[in-house]
Design an enzyme around this catalytic site. Structure first.
Site, short mmCIF file in Angstrom:
data_model
loop_
_atom_site.label_atom_id
_atom_site.label_comp_id
_atom_site.label_asym_id
_atom_site.label_seq_id
_atom_site.Cartn_x
_atom_site.Cartn_y
_atom_site.Cartn_z
CE LYS A 69 -1.74 2.77 2.82
NZ LYS A 69 -1.67 4.04 2.03
CD GLU A 98 13.32 4.43 7.62
OE1 GLU A 98 13.23 5.40 8.39
OE2 GLU A 98 13.20 4.51 6.39
CB CYS A 157 13.25 9.01 7.66
SG CYS A 157 14.14 8.08 6.43
CD GLU A 186 10.36 12.58 11.17
OE1 GLU A 186 9.28 12.02 11.36
OE2 GLU A 186 11.32 12.04 10.59
P1 NAI Z 1 2.23 8.18 8.13
O1 NAI Z 1 3.30 7.50 8.88
O2 NAI Z 1 0.88 8.23 8.77
O3 NAI Z 1 2.07 7.51 6.68
C1 NAI Z 1 2.95 6.57 6.14
C2 NAI Z 1 2.16 5.43 5.51
O4 NAI Z 1 1.42 4.75 6.51
C3 NAI Z 1 1.15 5.86 4.45
O5 NAI Z 1 1.11 4.90 3.42
C4 NAI Z 1 -0.15 5.84 5.22
O6 NAI Z 1 -1.27 5.66 4.41
C5 NAI Z 1 0.06 4.65 6.12
N1 NAI Z 1 -0.78 4.65 7.32
C6 NAI Z 1 -1.24 5.71 8.02
N2 NAI Z 1 -2.00 5.31 9.04
C7 NAI Z 1 -2.04 3.96 9.00
C8 NAI Z 1 -2.68 2.96 9.79
N3 NAI Z 1 -3.44 3.27 10.84
N4 NAI Z 1 -2.50 1.66 9.46
C9 NAI Z 1 -1.74 1.34 8.42
N5 NAI Z 1 -1.11 2.22 7.62
C10 NAI Z 1 -1.26 3.53 7.91
O7 NAI Z 1 2.74 9.62 7.80
P2 NAI Z 1 1.93 10.94 7.40
O8 NAI Z 1 0.68 11.07 8.20
O9 NAI Z 1 1.79 10.93 5.94
O10 NAI Z 1 2.96 12.09 7.86
C11 NAI Z 1 2.93 12.62 9.17
C12 NAI Z 1 4.32 12.84 9.71
O11 NAI Z 1 5.02 11.62 9.74
C13 NAI Z 1 5.20 13.75 8.88
O12 NAI Z 1 5.00 15.07 9.22
C14 NAI Z 1 6.58 13.27 9.23
O13 NAI Z 1 7.04 13.93 10.39
C15 NAI Z 1 6.39 11.83 9.53
N6 NAI Z 1 6.82 10.95 8.43
C16 NAI Z 1 8.02 10.33 8.55
C17 NAI Z 1 8.48 9.54 7.54
C18 NAI Z 1 9.79 8.87 7.63
O14 NAI Z 1 10.25 8.27 6.68
N7 NAI Z 1 10.45 8.95 8.75
C19 NAI Z 1 7.73 9.36 6.29
C20 NAI Z 1 6.46 10.03 6.27
C21 NAI Z 1 6.05 10.79 7.31
#
Ligand code: NAI
Ligand code: MG
Length: 489
Positions: free
Chosen positions: A175, A250, A286, A392
Site C-alpha cells: 500500500k 523504519e 527520515c 520531527e
Molecule cells: P504516516 O506514517 O501516517 O504515513 C505513512 C504510511 O502509513 C502511508 O502509506 C499511510 O497511508 C500509512 N498509514 C497511516 N495510518 C495507518 C494505519 N493506521 N494503518 C496502516 N497504515 C497507515 O505519515 P503521514 O501522516 O503521511 O505524515 C505525518 C508525519 O510523519 C510527517 O510530518 C513526518 O514527520 C512523519 N513521516 C516520517 C516519515 C519517515 O520516513 N520517517 C515518512 C512520512 C512521514
C-alpha cells in the site's frame, strides 16, 4: 476527478477500487489535482491477499535462479521506464526531476539487480548436536508480506522493500502513501511484462486508516514492513497484536549532524546544509540532519557558511533543471511545517535565514504560486530542550545547537527519543571511531551525510524503529527459519 487515472494491481489485473472510490492526487508545486488513484478499502485488501495466497504455492516452487531472472527482467524494464516514472513521481510529490532521474531511479534499478543476486544465496546451517542425528535449518519464505510506504521516496522505498520480499520467495501486497501513489502504481504495471505470475505482486492504493489498517490486521499476512511516522508505527504495532505479525519499522528521526572545529569546514557546511536538510525533497527525509551541533569555537563561522548555502538553494518548479529544492508534499504537511516556524519563534530561537513560505517564495504571479513552498530555514540560539529540537518537522528547517567538547556533543546527540542517523565532521580518527560506537543511531556517517546504498543495511534504534531495509539483512528478515532433526539412530 483528476486528469490521469491510476489503477491498482490485484491478481495480475489493473483495477479500480471495488467500492469505486478514488482519491485526488495533487501536484504540490501548484496545489492542483493532476491525477486520481483508487481509494482501496478492506475489500480490495482481502482480494489482494487472496490473490497473493493463491499465487504462493507455485511461487515457492520457482527455483531461485528463475526468481532472480524475473527480478533482473523487472530491473531492465524499470530502467527503460525510468524517465516516465521519474516524471510521474516529480509531478506527484515534487522532488526535483533531475534528482529523481539521475539519482533515485538508477539506484532503484540497481536495487532490483542486487536482490536478484541474493535469490540463490539464501541457505540454512547444519548444526552438530551429537552423533545420532542430522540437524539443519532452512530459510523459508514467510508467505504474504504487507508493505506500507510513505510519500517522500515512493520508488526507492517500493524498490528496496518489494525486491527484498520477492528475493526471499514471498508474495507481496503493497500500500503506497495516499499523497504519492502514482509512480508506484505506474511501476506496478511492469510486473506482468517481466513475467511475474499474477498475484505475486499486488498494489492497493488507499488511505492509511482504511486500506493500510486492513492490511495490518489481515490474518493472511505474515509480516508487515513499514516506513513512516513513529506515531503510525505505534498504531500499527497495536493493530498487529491480534494476529501476532512480524513487523519491520523504519520510523522518524531527529538526527544530529555534528561539526567539530577541526573539520574541513567547507565540506561540513555543505554536508549539514544542502547535504543534510536543505535537500531536493525539502527536508522531507527520515534521515534529515535537522539538529546541527556546532563546536562553539567555529559556531559563527559555520553558521555564516550554512546561511550562504541556504540562500543558494533554488526553490521552485521541480521540472526546472535549475531547481535544487521542490515543494512540501501536501497542504497538511505544509501547515505542519509552518506551525514549527511559529513554534521556533515562540521558543525564542533566532531566525538566521529563510522563514518565508507559500507564494512569497516563488513570486505571487508565478504559475506555481499555489504550491507548498518553504524556504530553507535555519534557527540559531537553540537548545536541545526546545520542541523544534525534539520533534520531527519533516521540512527544510534546521536548528543549530552549540556545544563545547566531545562529551557535550555526545550527550546532546543522544538526548532524543529517536535513533535513525547521525553525522560527524572531524579529522580526528579516534574521535570518529568513538562517535560511531557511542551514538545511538542505526546509521552514522563520518565526513559525509545521507549516504545510503542498497548493499548497506538501513534502519534505526529507539523510536526510529527496528528491522533493516537493504543489504542481505533485509532479505533475511523476510524469511523464517525451520529447524530439522533427522534421527540417525
Ligand atoms: P504516516 O506514517 O501516517 O504515513 C505513512 C504510511 O502509513 C502511508 O502509506 C499511510 O497511508 C500509512 N498509514 C497511516 N495510518 C495507518 C494505519 N493506521 N494503518 C496502516 N497504515 C497507515 O505519515 P503521514 O501522516 O503521511 O505524515 C505525518 C508525519 O510523519 C510527517 O510530518 C513526518 O514527520 C512523519 N513521516 C516520517 C516519515 C519517515 O520516513 N520517517 C515518512 C512520512 C512521514
Ligand atoms: Mg500527489
Amino acid at each position: 476527478m483528476g486528469e490521469v487515472r491510476y489503477r491498482n494491481l490485484v491478481g495480475g489485473e489493473a483495477c479500480d477500487a471495488r467500492g469505486g472510490g478514488t482519491i485526488d492526487s495533487v501536484d504540490p508545486s501548484t496545489g492542483a489535482v493532476w491525477a486520481s488513484i483508487p481509494r482501496g478499502t478492506a475489500t480490495d485488501i482481502d482480494a489482494a491477499v487472496a490473490a497473493a495466497r493463491a499465487a504462493l504455492p507455485a511461487w515457492k516452487q520457482v527455483p531461485p535462479l528463475q526468481r532472480a531472472a524475473l527480478l533482473r527482467r523487472y530491473a531492465e524494464l524499470l530502467a527503460g521506464a525510468s524517465e516516465e516514472i521519474a516524471r510521474i513521481e516529480c509531478r506527484d510529490m515534487g522532488r526535483p526531476f533531475r534528482e529523481l532521474l539521475a539519482g533515485d531511479l538508477p539506484a532503484c534499478v540497481q536495487m532490483w539487480h542486487f536482490h536478484a543476486g541474493i535469490c540463490d544465496k539464501l541457505h540454512g546451517d547444519t548444526v552438530d548436536v551429537g552423533f545420532t542425528s542430522f540437524n539443519f535449518t532452512r530459510r523459508e519464505p514467510i508467505g504474504v508480506i504487507g508493505v506500507i510506504i510513505p510519500w517522500n521516496s515512493p520508488m526507492s522505498l517500493f524498490s528496496a522493500k518489494v525486491a527484498a520480499v520477492l528475493a526471499a520467495g514471498n508474495c507481496v501486497v503493497l500500500k503506497p502513501a495516499e499523497q504519492a501513489s502514482c509512480s508506484v502504481l505506474a511501476a506496478a504495471e511492469l510486473f506482468a511484462q517481466a513475467g511475474f505470475p499474477p498475484g505475486v505482486v499486488n498494489v492497493v492504493a488507499g488511505l492509511g486508516e482504511e486500506a493500510g489498517d486492513a492490511l495490518v490486521r489481515h490474518p493472511g499476512v505474515g509480516r508487515v514492513t513499514f516506513t513512516g511516522s513513529t506515531d503510525t508505527g505505534r498504531i500499527i504495532h497495536a493493530a498487529a497484536a491480534d494476529t501476532l505479525k512480524q513487523l519491520g519499522f523504519e520510523l522518524g528521526g531527529k538526527s544530529p549532524n555534528i561539526v567539530f572545529a577541526d573539520a574541513d569546514l567547507d565540506a561540513a557546511a555543505a554536508g549539514v546544509s544542502t547535504g543534510g536538510v536543505f535537500t531536493g525533497g525539502a527536508g522531507q527525509s527520515c534521515i534529515a540532519g535537522s539538529r546541527i551541533l556546532v563546536q562553539a569555537s567555529v559556531h559563527d563561522e559555520l553558521v555564516d557558511r550554512i546561511v550562504e548555502h541556504a540562500r543558494g538553494v533554488v526553490v521552485g518548479d521541480p521540472f526546472d533543471a535549475a531547481t535544487t529544492m521542490g515543494p512540501i508534499v501536501s497542504d497538511v504537511q505544509f501547515e505542519r511545517v509552518r506551525s514549527y516556524l511559529s513554534i521556533a519563534e515562540k521558543e525564542g530561537a533566532t531566525l538566521a535565514t529563510g522563514g518565508r513560505t507559500g507564494a512569497e517564495v516563488v513570486g505571487l504571479d508565478s504559475s506555481h504560486a499555489g504550491g507548498y513552498w518553504v524556504e530553507p530555514t535555519l534557527f540559531t540560539g537553540c537548545d536541545n530542550t526546545m520542541r523544534v529540537c525534539r520533534e520531527e518537522i519533516f521540512g527544510p528547517v534546521a536548528c543549530v545547537i552549540p556545544f563545547d567538547d566531545d562529551d557535550d556533543a555526545l550527550a546532546i546527540a543522544n538526548d532524543t527519543s529517536y535513533g535513525l542517523a547521525a553525522g560527524v565532521w572531524t579529522r580526528d580518527l579516534a574521535r570518529a571511531h568513538r562517535f560511531v560506537r557511542d551514538i545511538e543511531a542505526g546509521n552514522v556517517w563520518v565526513n559525509a551525510y545521507r549516504r545510503i546504498h542498497w548493499a548497506l543495511p538501513f534502519g534505526g534504534v529507539k523510536d526510529s524503529g527496528h528491522g533493516r531495509d537493504s543489504g542481505i539483512e533485509s532479505v533475511l528478515e523476510n524469511t523464517q527459519l525451520k529447524t530439522a532433526w533427522i534421527d540417525l539412530a
